[in-house]
Design an enzyme around this catalytic site. Structure first.
Site, PDB file in Angstrom:
ATOM      1  N   GLU A 116      68.143  20.743   8.380  1.00  0.00           N
ATOM      2  CA  GLU A 116      67.988  21.430   9.669  1.00  0.00           C
ATOM      3  C   GLU A 116      69.102  21.042  10.645  1.00  0.00           C
ATOM      4  OE1 GLU A 116      66.032  23.767   9.737  1.00  0.00           O
ATOM      5  OE2 GLU A 116      64.209  23.327   8.594  1.00  0.00           O
ATOM      6  N   HIS A 140      62.297  17.218  15.182  1.00  0.00           N
ATOM      7  CA  HIS A 140      61.509  18.249  14.496  1.00  0.00           C
ATOM      8  C   HIS A 140      60.379  17.566  13.727  1.00  0.00           C
ATOM      9  CE1 HIS A 140      60.317  21.522  11.940  1.00  0.00           C
ATOM     10  NE2 HIS A 140      60.845  20.998  10.853  1.00  0.00           N
ATOM     11  N   HIS A 142      56.299  18.178  11.773  1.00  0.00           N
ATOM     12  CA  HIS A 142      55.301  19.113  11.246  1.00  0.00           C
ATOM     13  C   HIS A 142      53.939  18.761  11.852  1.00  0.00           C
ATOM     14  CE1 HIS A 142      57.928  20.056   7.428  1.00  0.00           C
ATOM     15  NE2 HIS A 142      58.512  20.387   8.568  1.00  0.00           N
ATOM     16  N   GLU A 170      47.251  16.762  31.828  1.00  0.00           N
ATOM     17  CA  GLU A 170      48.632  16.249  31.956  1.00  0.00           C
ATOM     18  C   GLU A 170      49.687  17.272  31.524  1.00  0.00           C
ATOM     19  OE1 GLU A 170      49.823  12.920  32.864  1.00  0.00           O
ATOM     20  OE2 GLU A 170      47.875  13.070  33.839  1.00  0.00           O
TER      21      GLU A 170
HETATM   22  P1  13P Z   1      65.003  17.780   5.469  1.00  0.00           P
HETATM   23  O1  13P Z   1      64.395  16.833   4.484  1.00  0.00           O
HETATM   24  O2  13P Z   1      66.254  18.437   4.943  1.00  0.00           O
HETATM   25  O3  13P Z   1      65.231  17.113   6.814  1.00  0.00           O
HETATM   26  O4  13P Z   1      63.990  18.983   5.697  1.00  0.00           O
HETATM   27  C1  13P Z   1      62.681  18.734   6.115  1.00  0.00           C
HETATM   28  C2  13P Z   1      62.122  19.828   6.966  1.00  0.00           C
HETATM   29  O5  13P Z   1      61.222  19.578   7.731  1.00  0.00           O
HETATM   30  C3  13P Z   1      62.681  21.191   6.871  1.00  0.00           C
HETATM   31  O6  13P Z   1      62.256  21.989   7.923  1.00  0.00           O
HETATM   32 ZN    ZN Z   2      60.365  21.267   8.800  1.00  0.00          ZN
END
Ligand code: 13P
Ligand code: ZN
Length: 274
Positions: A116, A140, A142, A170
């Site tokens: 990314e 980033h 998840h 908040e």
């Molecule tokens: P990477 O392992 O390349 O960082 O990818 C993980 C990810 O969350 C892709 O969106």
């Molecule tokens: Zn991801």
């Protein structure tokens, strides 16, 4: 003394581990980049081992020419960063044209920066401009509850912003400018990088439908805190839905305005109804 004694590397590793402990980084999920200060580059430079040639990127940015970034490695697991940082993270240098990178430290067993990186790079260029150079972290993750919400709420900035503002008091203080939403797109692509960075001109956090979230900020604490606050609000909202009880009161739009006034933040009126 080693590179692991520097505050910046310690902070980067801690953030990876904190994210893992939140459950946001299954397998190699998620990635983190940090734009280093000159002083931090100088502290780390004695440990640099320049590896290989410049790699051309699919994106470029003049305002990032010559910068150094700490980045998680592609396919590397956040849970391993604390155990073997030298094999799971790296420092990359950007060339003087702002269109190529090379690894100057880390990923000692091989590897490349996160897949990314185009999204991180585009977000860095936009946020650096939007915040007069203050933004250094792009993260980033998840985030489970935010991802879940992208299956049941319309994918608009307004719906997500207002829903999350109303889910914890908040929230309007932590992200008064709101949150952007990117529809489902192929991860790692230049297209998703461009779509995200367009929204990052306006927001410091952007949701990727059915995938996760991007947060930005001046340091690890603020950026992690932003991700954490948004995800927690989403969790509360889901808990309410799952309670199977009707909502009989909420934080009204006028309550949101009152909070903004009291805390002196500029709440984006476009997301309020009445
Ligand atoms: P990477 O392992 O390349 O960082 O990818 C993980 C990810 O969350 C892709 O969106
Ligand atoms: Zn991801």
């Amino acid at each position: 003394m080693s590179i692991f004694d520097t505050e910046v590397i310690k902070g980067f590793i801690r953030m990876c581990n904190d994210g893992f402990e939140q459950g946001w980084h299954e397998r190699n999920g998620g990635n983190l980049t940090y734009r280093m200060r000159t002083q931090e580059v100088l502290q780390c430079k004695p440990y640099f081992k320049v590896k290989g040639e410049w790699t051309k990127m699919s994106v470029s940015a003049k305002n990032l020419a010559g910068e150094h970034f700490i980045s998680t490695g592609s396919g590397k697991f956040f849970r391993n960063v604390i155990l073997e940082p030298q094999n799971n993270i790296c420092i990359v240098e950007i060339n003087s044209d702002g269109d190529s990178y090379r690894i100057v430290w880390g990923l000692e067993n091989g590897g490349v920066p996160t897949s990314e990186f185009p999204s991180h790079f585009m977000n860095h260029t936009v946020r650096k401009d939007a915040t007069n150079g203050e933004t250094r972290v792009i993260y980033h993750a998840h985030t489970t509850s935010v991802i879940a919400l992208t299956y049941i709420l319309p994918l608009t900035d307004k719906v997500f912003t207002r829903t999350l503002w109303q889910s914890a008091t908040e929230c309007p203080v932590v992200f008064p400018g709101g949150i952007g939403v990117v529809e489902w797109m192929v991860p790692g692509s230049t297209e998703i990088a461009i779509a995200t960075s367009k929204l990052m001109k306006k927001y410091d956090a952007v949701i990727w439908a059915h995938h996760g979230m991007f947060a930005s900020g001046p340091d690890f604490d603020i950026t992690f805190g932003l991700m954490h606050t948004i995800e927690k609000a989403a969790e509360i909202y889901l808990n309410v839905l799952q309670s199977n009880r009707p909502v009989i009161q909420t934080i009204t739009d006028n309550n949101l305005r009152e909070i903004a006034k009291y805390f002196g933040v500029n709440l984006a009126e476009e997301f309020l109804d009445n």
